[in-house]
Design a protein around this motif. Structure first.
Motif, PDB file in Angstrom:
ATOM      1  N   LEU A  52      -6.465 -17.305  11.048  1.00  0.00           N
ATOM      2  CA  LEU A  52      -7.386 -18.347  10.586  1.00  0.00           C
ATOM      3  C   LEU A  52      -6.777 -19.153   9.441  1.00  0.00           C
ATOM      4  O   LEU A  52      -6.939 -20.374   9.367  1.00  0.00           O
ATOM      5  CB  LEU A  52      -8.727 -17.732  10.163  1.00  0.00           C
ATOM      6  CG  LEU A  52      -9.542 -17.121  11.306  1.00  0.00           C
ATOM      7  CD1 LEU A  52     -10.781 -16.412  10.747  1.00  0.00           C
ATOM      8  CD2 LEU A  52      -9.935 -18.175  12.330  1.00  0.00           C
ATOM      9  N   GLU A  53      -6.038 -18.478   8.562  1.00  0.00           N
ATOM     10  CA  GLU A  53      -5.359 -19.156   7.459  1.00  0.00           C
ATOM     11  C   GLU A  53      -4.302 -20.120   8.012  1.00  0.00           C
ATOM     12  O   GLU A  53      -4.188 -21.258   7.544  1.00  0.00           O
ATOM     13  CB  GLU A  53      -4.710 -18.113   6.553  1.00  0.00           C
ATOM     14  CG  GLU A  53      -4.044 -18.666   5.319  1.00  0.00           C
ATOM     15  CD  GLU A  53      -3.446 -17.546   4.481  1.00  0.00           C
ATOM     16  OE1 GLU A  53      -2.220 -17.583   4.260  1.00  0.00           O
ATOM     17  OE2 GLU A  53      -4.202 -16.645   4.062  1.00  0.00           O
ATOM     18  N   ALA A  54      -3.550 -19.675   9.009  1.00  0.00           N
ATOM     19  CA  ALA A  54      -2.521 -20.524   9.615  1.00  0.00           C
ATOM     20  C   ALA A  54      -3.144 -21.718  10.321  1.00  0.00           C
ATOM     21  O   ALA A  54      -2.648 -22.850  10.207  1.00  0.00           O
ATOM     22  CB  ALA A  54      -1.676 -19.712  10.584  1.00  0.00           C
ATOM     23  N   LEU A  55      -4.235 -21.499  11.028  1.00  0.00           N
ATOM     24  CA  LEU A  55      -4.909 -22.604  11.701  1.00  0.00           C
ATOM     25  C   LEU A  55      -5.455 -23.617  10.706  1.00  0.00           C
ATOM     26  O   LEU A  55      -5.404 -24.830  10.944  1.00  0.00           O
ATOM     27  CB  LEU A  55      -6.031 -22.075  12.603  1.00  0.00           C
ATOM     28  CG  LEU A  55      -5.572 -21.324  13.851  1.00  0.00           C
ATOM     29  CD1 LEU A  55      -6.762 -20.669  14.544  1.00  0.00           C
ATOM     30  CD2 LEU A  55      -4.829 -22.249  14.804  1.00  0.00           C
ATOM     31  N   ALA A  60      -4.898 -28.917   8.131  1.00  0.00           N
ATOM     32  CA  ALA A  60      -4.697 -29.671   6.890  1.00  0.00           C
ATOM     33  C   ALA A  60      -3.375 -30.435   6.903  1.00  0.00           C
ATOM     34  O   ALA A  60      -3.057 -31.147   5.953  1.00  0.00           O
ATOM     35  CB  ALA A  60      -4.747 -28.723   5.695  1.00  0.00           C
ATOM     36  N   GLY A  61      -2.592 -30.266   7.983  1.00  0.00           N
ATOM     37  CA  GLY A  61      -1.323 -30.978   8.070  1.00  0.00           C
ATOM     38  C   GLY A  61      -0.175 -30.295   7.355  1.00  0.00           C
ATOM     39  O   GLY A  61       0.887 -30.891   7.166  1.00  0.00           O
TER      40      GLY A  61
END
Length: 86
Positions: A52-55, A60-61
């Motif tokens: 979820l952090e990576a997504l 956020a670009g």
């Protein structure tokens, strides 16, 4: 603490490994299974959190260009490696 009985069919080899571990640790089969399940669930929770952090980073670009990463990776085996892309 309240408990609930769970039943699962597992391959014989896995069941034998659980029994061997229980014997070696002088613990019950249930204790070994509970420990293993607890650790696996903790790993899954962490894997989900990181995903979820990576997504969120992607949304956020906050990404690195694929071509830049590929050029950096190829340069690692050269005599003049590039700095890691940012």
């Amino acid at each position: 603490m309240e408990t609930k009985v769970l039943t699962a069919h597992v391959p014989l080899e896995l069941a034998e490994r659980v029994d061997e571990t229980a014997t070696r640790l002088e613990r019950s089969r249930a204790w070994v299974v509970k420990q293993a399940l607890t650790e696996w669930l903790l790993q899954e929770d962490e894997r989900r959190r990181l995903t979820l952090e990576a997504l969120a980073d992607v949304e956020a670009g906050n990404v690195i260009d694929h071509d830049a990463v590929e050029a950096w990776a190829k340069s690692l085996s050269s005599g003049n490696p590039l700095s890691p892309p940012r």
